[in-house]
Design a protein around this motif. Sequence first.
Motif, PDB file in Angstrom:
ATOM      1  N   UNK A 172       2.055   2.398  -3.449  1.00  0.00           N
ATOM      2  CA  UNK A 172       1.109   3.173  -4.250  1.00  0.00           C
ATOM      3  C   UNK A 172       0.998   4.601  -3.737  1.00  0.00           C
ATOM      4  N   UNK A 173       0.965   4.725  -2.400  1.00  0.00           N
ATOM      5  CA  UNK A 173       0.846   6.072  -1.838  1.00  0.00           C
ATOM      6  C   UNK A 173       2.053   6.907  -2.271  1.00  0.00           C
ATOM      7  N   UNK A 215       1.701   7.948  -6.103  1.00  0.00           N
ATOM      8  CA  UNK A 215       0.718   8.988  -6.408  1.00  0.00           C
ATOM      9  C   UNK A 215       1.039  10.300  -5.704  1.00  0.00           C
ATOM     10  N   UNK A 216       1.539  10.182  -4.462  1.00  0.00           N
ATOM     11  CA  UNK A 216       1.833  11.387  -3.691  1.00  0.00           C
ATOM     12  C   UNK A 216       2.973  12.176  -4.331  1.00  0.00           C
ATOM     13  N   UNK A 257       0.833  -1.205   0.000  1.00  0.00           N
ATOM     14  CA  UNK A 257       0.000   0.000   0.000  1.00  0.00           C
ATOM     15  C   UNK A 257       0.874   1.264   0.000  1.00  0.00           C
ATOM     16  N   UNK A 258       1.954   1.223   0.777  1.00  0.00           N
ATOM     17  CA  UNK A 258       2.837   2.395   0.862  1.00  0.00           C
ATOM     18  C   UNK A 258       3.487   2.685  -0.495  1.00  0.00           C
TER      19      UNK A 258
END
Lengths: 317, 348
Positions: free
Chosen positions: B146-147, B150-151, B143-144
């Motif tokens: 993807x964050x 995108x971030x 999950x991190x």
Amino acid sequence: MLDILQTIIPIALFYSAPLILTALGGVFSERSGVVNIGLEGLMVMGAFVGIVFNLTFADVFGDATPWISILVAMVIGAIFSIIHAVASVTFRADQVVSGVAINFLALGLGVFLTKQWYGKGQTDMVSEPFYSTNIPFLSDIPIIGPIFFQKVYLTSYLAIIVAVIAWYVLYKTPFGLRLRSVGEHPMAADTNGINVYSMRYIAVIISGALGGLGGSVFALTIASNFSQSTIVGQGFMSLAAVIFGKWHPLGAMGAALFFGLAQSLSVISTSIPVLQEVPSIYLTIAPYVLTILALAGFIGRAEAPKANGQPYIKGSR
Amino acid sequence: MFSNRMFNILVPIISVFLGLVAGAIIMLGFGYNPIRGYIALIDGAFGNAYFTGETIRRVTPYILTGLAVAFAFRAGLFNIGAEGQVIVGWLAAVWVGSSMEAPMIIHLPLAILAAAVAGGLWGFVPGILKAKLGVHEVIITIMMNYIALFLTNHLIRNVLTETKDTTDRVLESASLASNWIMEITSFSRLHWGLLIALAAAVIMWFLLEKTTTGYELRSVGYNRHASEYAGMKVGKNIVLAMVISGGFAGLAGAMEGLGTFGYMPTHSSFTNIGFDGIAVALLGGNAAFGTVIAAFLFGVLKEGSLNMPTEAGVPSELVEIVIALIIFFVASSYIIRWALLSLKKEGK
């Protein structure tokens, strides 16, 4: 409100179908004690086979092509996953490592063959993808009909039906009990006359079939062609859904639906007044942040099947 | 009999050999000349000064992400999140490198440190969640990733620039690039980062093998419950392992940001430097020097493969297949050991 549901739900179902199918594959494999990081690679294989079959045989099978394509992708996915089964069950390989290798191999093979057969890095667009339809009778029901049964993809319902079947098989049949026992305590299962190795082989092959199905459904509903960047992380999302759903078929389905819903929010935010105000970055990262919060908050400690990841060596204690 | 140590060296070598043989068979099967294919690969990696420079440039971040994954493995953790840690490290390095002015002796270390801190922070989140709540680190690191992706894209478009797709270039005082290296390698993008990567390998070896902290980390990796019984703080060690692992991966981002590119573009998909680090660590047996050697091998294969389509007509993805097979063989070392032992027995 009804309008909003009518927009969100079909898109959420549409995005989650491949995740549900692949996650169910993961549940089978991991319930038998074989970790499957290779879901991503199995999806890649499924997407590749689905697209190539569809391109090659669209003239022969006409409207039935997408359905036959996903069946073929299932079979090839199952065969492909035997590599993972041999490595992790017979050769006692580290299952995570073998799964990582599956991911590399599927992508390498897929793109290599694409270049070999099509002379470029990506295939053409398929002429026979899945189209959205209205489901007869059900779509005429007031309120529920427009939300759930108009302009939907049949593959979404296929995924949900497969999830229910998977639950029934794993929890209501002797086969399922054996499969789960092999993942919890293989030695006890062996003592009771269950063949640990063949159960694990079957479980991994089922996961290959479902991963291939998931990948091909993704390719034929969302992507429409195959390239290096067709499957980018959907397999890992499915893996997340397996853990999020606590290794339960219906739990995994719920988690996959949740991911699909979260993804659809960022896609359709422009048409919903409340969401228009929110900067798009928040909606884009929402599925991932929510998953972390959910795991940290109310899901908490997810207990994996006890023997997950451990090769079974007959006679050792 | 073979000693364990000898197996640990023999297994990767045999695996690489088998992988290359399998690659040759595949080339034959598709009507290519495998000898021409592999010559093209070696030419592409070392054929001239430019290629050699590019190969070493590619090796540099592989060493660091390999170390990152290996370090976490040694403490019993699987850091799939190296990818995301590379991305945030890259952004942090470029941010510091392009937005402030300082003499090189302060600016460059500061930019590199920023990358390590950002990567470490990205590793801290899964670490603390694992230690305090028992949440599986694999899912959090995924999950991190993807964050991070995108971030950073969002920050590049909206904060670092006004709707542009690349950041400004880092200033001279924060750049790892060097005119001298560029000249001797016919203007490849090779930079000083290799020294940092090699130093990181030495630091990891020293930390794990020669310090109490390293002993505790390895102990937690072997057996969490026994370590706790022996009075070690398991939670603290898990967090520490993830932070250090993330720091290494963050440094790999600095190599790209301050060395190879000198800026950061927005990414539509992952860089794969972090994911390849998993393969590097596995082949290197999760040890510091093994990882360095494995990173060189992967760098040579990957860079050399780019020359295969032009010189031998072989699609470069063949190398991906070879790498996958090498990993399989390493993973199935049990069967290689078994084969070696039975060969030995017959020889007697």
